[in-house]
Design an enzyme around this catalytic site. Structure first.
Site, PDB file in Angstrom:
ATOM      1  N   TYR A  92       0.807  -1.218   0.000  1.00 10.96           N
ATOM      2  CA  TYR A  92       0.000   0.000   0.000  1.00 10.96           C
ATOM      3  C   TYR A  92       0.837   1.263   0.000  1.00 10.96           C
ATOM      4  O   TYR A  92       0.384   2.307  -0.459  1.00 10.96           O
ATOM      5  CB  TYR A  92      -1.066   0.010   1.100  1.00 10.96           C
ATOM      6  CG  TYR A  92      -0.652  -0.479   2.453  1.00 10.96           C
ATOM      7  CD1 TYR A  92      -0.041   0.355   3.358  1.00 10.96           C
ATOM      8  CD2 TYR A  92      -0.909  -1.803   2.825  1.00 10.96           C
ATOM      9  CE1 TYR A  92       0.318  -0.101   4.607  1.00 10.96           C
ATOM     10  CE2 TYR A  92      -0.553  -2.265   4.079  1.00 10.96           C
ATOM     11  CZ  TYR A  92       0.067  -1.408   4.971  1.00 10.96           C
ATOM     12  OH  TYR A  92       0.421  -1.857   6.206  1.00 10.96           O
TER      13      TYR A  92
ATOM     14  N   LYS B 247     -14.294  14.113  -5.115  1.00 10.05           N
ATOM     15  CA  LYS B 247     -13.973  15.529  -4.916  1.00 10.05           C
ATOM     16  C   LYS B 247     -14.796  15.988  -3.719  1.00 10.05           C
ATOM     17  O   LYS B 247     -16.023  16.074  -3.777  1.00 10.05           O
ATOM     18  CB  LYS B 247     -14.296  16.344  -6.167  1.00 10.05           C
ATOM     19  CG  LYS B 247     -13.853  17.776  -6.051  1.00 10.05           C
ATOM     20  CD  LYS B 247     -13.996  18.495  -7.375  1.00 10.05           C
ATOM     21  CE  LYS B 247     -13.519  19.922  -7.234  1.00 10.05           C
ATOM     22  NZ  LYS B 247     -13.610  20.641  -8.501  1.00 10.05           N
TER      23      LYS B 247
END
Length: 134
Positions: free
Chosen positions: A59, A106
């Site tokens: 990750y 967003k």
């Protein structure tokens, strides 16, 4: 009885601040964006058995790649940002997973009364290459 196993590595809500927006004014300030990636496996991943980082989708490598791609330029649309991120994830990690899902959010789009982020998702099932016989 048939048992179907599924495995997933989920990197959830990785926050970045990016120059993102349709107008020059919107891109003037960095915007908060949340990026989530899910790596799915149809079989037990090698890393589950080996305990070796080399067998896993690291990750740190995933988030570093996301940062590298997302910071290369300003983006007008989350769709374009998501597509560029997704293509890079498939190239870099597609050999380790059966499916990759990407979600780009967003957090604060300039839309009055919108309470939640705008999201764009991409998903791809990755099939192993067929073995060609001579």
């Amino acid at each position: 009885m048939i048992a179907i196993e599924r495995y997933q590595l989920i990197i959830s809500k990785f926050r970045m601040w990016l120059f993102l927006g349709c107008s020059v004014e919107e891109r003037h300030f960095k915007q908060p964006v949340l990026i989530s990636v899910t790596f799915s496996y149809n079989e037990v991943p090698s890393a589950c058995l080996s305990d070796k980082l080399s067998d896993a989708c690291c990750y740190l490598e995933v988030t570093s790649l996301i940062e590298e791609i997302a910071n290369t330029k300003p983006y007008a649309l989350i769709e374009h940002l998501a597509n560029e991120l997704f293509d890079s994830l498939v190239i870099s990690f597609g050999d380790k997973a059966s499916k990759i899902d990407l979600e780009v959010e967003k957090e604060r789009p300039p839309v009055p009364n919108l309470l939640n982020p705008i999201k764009f998702t991409i998903s791809k099932e990755l099939c192993p290459s067929p073995v060609l016989s001579a």
